[in-house]
Write an enzyme that holds these catalytic residues in place. Structure first.
Site, PDB file in Angstrom:
ATOM      1  N   ALA A 265       5.760 -25.365  42.334  1.00 51.80           N
ATOM      2  CA  ALA A 265       4.545 -24.884  43.008  1.00 51.80           C
ATOM      3  C   ALA A 265       3.450 -25.953  43.054  1.00 51.80           C
ATOM      4  CB  ALA A 265       4.011 -23.636  42.306  1.00 51.80           C
TER       5      ALA A 265
ATOM      6  N   MET B  63       8.215 -43.050  43.193  1.00 52.57           N
ATOM      7  CA  MET B  63       9.492 -42.936  43.901  1.00 52.57           C
ATOM      8  C   MET B  63       9.415 -43.582  45.286  1.00 52.57           C
ATOM      9  SD  MET B  63      11.727 -41.082  42.098  1.00 52.57           S
ATOM     10  CE  MET B  63      11.513 -40.788  40.354  1.00 52.57           C
TER      11      MET B  63
ATOM     12  N   HIS C 293      -6.617 -42.661  43.368  1.00 54.85           N
ATOM     13  CA  HIS C 293      -5.883 -41.410  43.553  1.00 54.85           C
ATOM     14  C   HIS C 293      -6.861 -40.272  43.782  1.00 54.85           C
ATOM     15  CE1 HIS C 293      -2.582 -43.757  41.788  1.00 54.85           C
ATOM     16  NE2 HIS C 293      -1.808 -42.933  42.467  1.00 54.85           N
ATOM     17  N   HIS C 294      -6.307 -39.157  44.176  1.00 55.35           N
ATOM     18  CA  HIS C 294      -7.071 -37.942  44.484  1.00 55.35           C
ATOM     19  C   HIS C 294      -7.812 -37.423  43.251  1.00 55.35           C
ATOM     20  CE1 HIS C 294      -3.725 -35.768  42.520  1.00 55.35           C
ATOM     21  NE2 HIS C 294      -3.002 -36.720  43.080  1.00 55.35           N
TER      22      HIS C 294
ATOM     23  N   LYS D 224      -5.958 -35.638  40.086  1.00 49.75           N
ATOM     24  CA  LYS D 224      -5.026 -36.307  39.177  1.00 49.75           C
ATOM     25  C   LYS D 224      -5.539 -36.262  37.750  1.00 49.75           C
ATOM     26  CE  LYS D 224      -2.364 -40.570  38.538  1.00 49.75           C
ATOM     27  NZ  LYS D 224      -1.118 -39.776  38.313  1.00 49.75           N
TER      28      LYS D 224
HETATM   29  N1  LIG Z   1       6.894 -40.703  40.526  1.00 47.50           N
HETATM   30  C1  LIG Z   1       6.231 -40.436  41.669  1.00 47.50           C
HETATM   31  O1  LIG Z   1       6.595 -40.924  42.765  1.00 47.50           O
HETATM   32  C2  LIG Z   1       5.062 -39.494  41.649  1.00 47.50           C
HETATM   33  C3  LIG Z   1       4.362 -39.204  42.820  1.00 47.50           C
HETATM   34  C4  LIG Z   1       3.345 -38.231  42.758  1.00 47.50           C
HETATM   35  C5  LIG Z   1       3.043 -37.620  41.550  1.00 47.50           C
HETATM   36  N2  LIG Z   1       3.736 -37.978  40.435  1.00 47.50           N
HETATM   37  C6  LIG Z   1       3.493 -37.333  39.145  1.00 47.50           C
HETATM   38  O2  LIG Z   1       4.067 -36.041  39.224  1.00 47.50           O
HETATM   39  C7  LIG Z   1       3.319 -35.149  38.399  1.00 47.50           C
HETATM   40  C8  LIG Z   1       2.899 -33.952  39.229  1.00 47.50           C
HETATM   41  O3  LIG Z   1       1.986 -34.377  40.209  1.00 47.50           O
HETATM   42  P1  LIG Z   1       1.331 -33.249  41.167  1.00 47.50           P
HETATM   43  O4  LIG Z   1       0.238 -33.904  41.931  1.00 47.50           O
HETATM   44  O5  LIG Z   1       2.417 -32.538  41.880  1.00 47.50           O
HETATM   45  O6  LIG Z   1       0.671 -32.282  40.076  1.00 47.50           O
HETATM   46  P2  LIG Z   1       0.438 -30.684  40.146  1.00 47.50           P
HETATM   47  O7  LIG Z   1      -0.451 -30.354  38.992  1.00 47.50           O
HETATM   48  O8  LIG Z   1       0.075 -30.283  41.519  1.00 47.50           O
HETATM   49  O9  LIG Z   1       1.915 -30.098  39.892  1.00 47.50           O
HETATM   50  C9  LIG Z   1       2.457 -29.994  38.604  1.00 47.50           C
HETATM   51  C10 LIG Z   1       3.225 -28.683  38.565  1.00 47.50           C
HETATM   52  O10 LIG Z   1       3.943 -28.601  37.336  1.00 47.50           O
HETATM   53  C11 LIG Z   1       3.818 -27.279  36.866  1.00 47.50           C
HETATM   54  N3  LIG Z   1       4.102 -27.193  35.449  1.00 47.50           N
HETATM   55  C12 LIG Z   1       3.260 -27.392  34.413  1.00 47.50           C
HETATM   56  N4  LIG Z   1       3.903 -27.165  33.249  1.00 47.50           N
HETATM   57  C13 LIG Z   1       5.175 -26.812  33.572  1.00 47.50           C
HETATM   58  C14 LIG Z   1       6.332 -26.451  32.829  1.00 47.50           C
HETATM   59  N5  LIG Z   1       6.293 -26.372  31.489  1.00 47.50           N
HETATM   60  N6  LIG Z   1       7.481 -26.182  33.490  1.00 47.50           N
HETATM   61  C15 LIG Z   1       7.529 -26.252  34.844  1.00 47.50           C
HETATM   62  N7  LIG Z   1       6.465 -26.560  35.624  1.00 47.50           N
HETATM   63  C16 LIG Z   1       5.307 -26.842  34.973  1.00 47.50           C
HETATM   64  C17 LIG Z   1       2.390 -26.875  37.233  1.00 47.50           C
HETATM   65  O11 LIG Z   1       2.239 -25.459  37.208  1.00 47.50           O
HETATM   66  C18 LIG Z   1       2.288 -27.466  38.624  1.00 47.50           C
HETATM   67  O12 LIG Z   1       2.716 -26.562  39.617  1.00 47.50           O
HETATM   68  C19 LIG Z   1       2.154 -35.951  37.828  1.00 47.50           C
HETATM   69  O13 LIG Z   1       2.518 -36.445  36.555  1.00 47.50           O
HETATM   70  C20 LIG Z   1       2.051 -37.130  38.791  1.00 47.50           C
HETATM   71  O14 LIG Z   1       1.508 -38.293  38.199  1.00 47.50           O
HETATM   72  C21 LIG Z   1       4.727 -38.894  40.455  1.00 47.50           C
HETATM   73  O1  LIG Z   2      -0.564 -38.124  42.740  1.00 42.77           O
HETATM   74  C1  LIG Z   2      -0.248 -38.605  41.630  1.00 42.77           C
HETATM   75  O2  LIG Z   2      -0.574 -38.114  40.514  1.00 42.77           O
HETATM   76  C2  LIG Z   2       0.591 -39.834  41.591  1.00 42.77           C
HETATM   77  N1  LIG Z   2       1.062 -40.219  40.429  1.00 42.77           N
HETATM   78  C3  LIG Z   2       1.986 -41.288  40.226  1.00 42.77           C
HETATM   79  C4  LIG Z   2       1.432 -42.254  39.185  1.00 42.77           C
HETATM   80  O3  LIG Z   2       0.743 -41.765  38.245  1.00 42.77           O
HETATM   81  O4  LIG Z   2       1.744 -43.457  39.277  1.00 42.77           O
HETATM   82  C5  LIG Z   2       2.416 -41.959  41.509  1.00 42.77           C
HETATM   83  C6  LIG Z   2       1.370 -41.986  42.522  1.00 42.77           C
HETATM   84  C7  LIG Z   2       0.836 -40.602  42.833  1.00 42.77           C
END
Ligand SMILES: NC(=O)c1ccc[n+]([C@@H]2O[C@H](COP(=O)([O-])OP(=O)(O)OC[C@H]3O[C@@H](n4cnc5c(N)ncnc54)[C@H](O)[C@@H]3O)[C@@H](O)[C@H]2O)c1
Ligand SMILES: O=C(O)C1=N[C@H](C(=O)O)CCC1
Length: 266
Positions: A13, A125, A158-159, A162
């Site tokens: 979600a 990613m 970032h937004h 974050k």
């Molecule tokens: N590696 C990448 O390419 C990349 C890109 C974007 C974001 N991210 C990372 O991904 C993560 C999520 O980013 P986002 O912007 O979607 O955040 P977000 O807060 O919108 O989404 C996180 C989701 O995880 C859920 N969650 C929390 N605890 C949980 C649990 N115990 N079990 C299952 N779900 C749970 C939350 O309810 C929420 O829906 C962050 O750590 C961000 O830095 C990584």
């Molecule tokens: O939106 C985020 O949160 C993102 N997190 C990753 C990071 O912490 O590097 C990748 C970029 C977007």
């Protein structure tokens, strides 16, 4: 007709989880088999397709990984590791970890779990980001003996939503630079009167504004000239498509810890 790869999305979600869910539903090679959220989430029991705007898909959001899947894609939060990692490790379910902000202890847990199940882990990613990571590493290797010294600073944007800072991507950029140039100190922001900048450090600066989906600039500052290497995302799909590629990759690997270089062949 090859069998579809069954995918579970952890954090379904969330901002990223919704895009992963929508693109999984749309991918002809994949089948959305589970959409996971924390047990107290108000989204429990809702249709995952409706939550992400893709329309009803028949998979309701749940909190437990019940059925066997071919890969789990995790875009959740660090506190989710205690549930998703054992669930995959015990059943040797391949895992894509995209979540950032882990502690060193959590990273060690992930590395240990990779002894029994294949895991792709990357702070970004995005294909473009991972390509720039190679360019930054090459630049650092060439510049490391610059006679007047090179000052490396990493600026990430970032937004406003974050929760972790600096980004996992920024930290990884810094790790790559330090591996080539040897900086031992990682400085997060500056204030007061820190004095003249020593060469033996990398500075990190995290901007949090609006709906920026992710931008990184690596600055190589020298006497007389500067190199800025910048990569910026336009939408979250740049990460989501990479995550789907990582899931297709990890589903056929033996146990081990893999990066996006392995997925992308970089
Ligand atoms: N590696 C990448 O390419 C990349 C890109 C974007 C974001 N991210 C990372 O991904 C993560 C999520 O980013 P986002 O912007 O979607 O955040 P977000 O807060 O919108 O989404 C996180 C989701 O995880 C859920 N969650 C929390 N605890 C949980 C649990 N115990 N079990 C299952 N779900 C749970 C939350 O309810 C929420 O829906 C962050 O750590 C961000 O830095 C990584
Ligand atoms: O939106 C985020 O949160 C993102 N997190 C990753 C990071 O912490 O590097 C990748 C970029 C977007």
């Amino acid at each position: 007709m090859p069998d579809l790869l069954k995918i579970a999305v952890n954090g379904a979600a969330g901002r990223m989880g919704q895009r992963i869910t929508a693109l999984t539903i749309a991918d002809p090679e994949l089948e959305l088999s589970a959409a996971l959220e924390y047990a107290a989430s108000p989204q429990q029991g809702h249709d995952a397709g409706e939550v992400c705007g893709a329309g009803k898909c028949g998979v309701t959001i749940s909190s437990e990984l019940v059925h066997r899947v071919d890969a789990v894609i995790d875009f959740s939060l660090p506190e989710a590791l205690d549930s998703i990692l054992p669930a995959c490790e015990e059943r040797q379910i391949p895992l894509v970890i995209a979540t950032t902000g882990y502690t060193d202890a959590q990273r060690e847990q992930i590395a240990a779990a990779a002894n029994s199940t294949p895991i792709v882990m990357a702070p970004s990613m995005s294909m473009a980001v991972n390509l720039v990571m190679k360019l930054v590493s090459d630049a650092a290797r060439v510049l490391k003996d610059n006679t007047d010294g090179v000052d490396v600073e990493i600026i990430e944007r970032h937004h406003r939503f974050k929760e972790d800072a600096p980004s996992g991507t920024a930290l990884h950029f810094g790790k790559l630079v330090a591996e080539q140039m040897g900086q031992e100190n990682h400085i997060h922001g500056r204030s007061g009167r820190p004095g003249q900048r020593p060469h033996n450090e990398i500075g990190y600066h995290a901007l949090r504004t609006g709906d920026n989906v992710g931008e990184h600039t690596i600055v190589f500052g020298m006497m007389g000239e500067t190199i800025d290497l910048t990569v910026r995302g336009h939408t979250r799909d740049s990460y989501a498509y990479g995550a789907l590629a990582a899931a297709k990759f990890v589903a056929s690997q033996k146990a081990g810890l893999y990066s996006m270089n392995d997925v992308l062949g970089l």
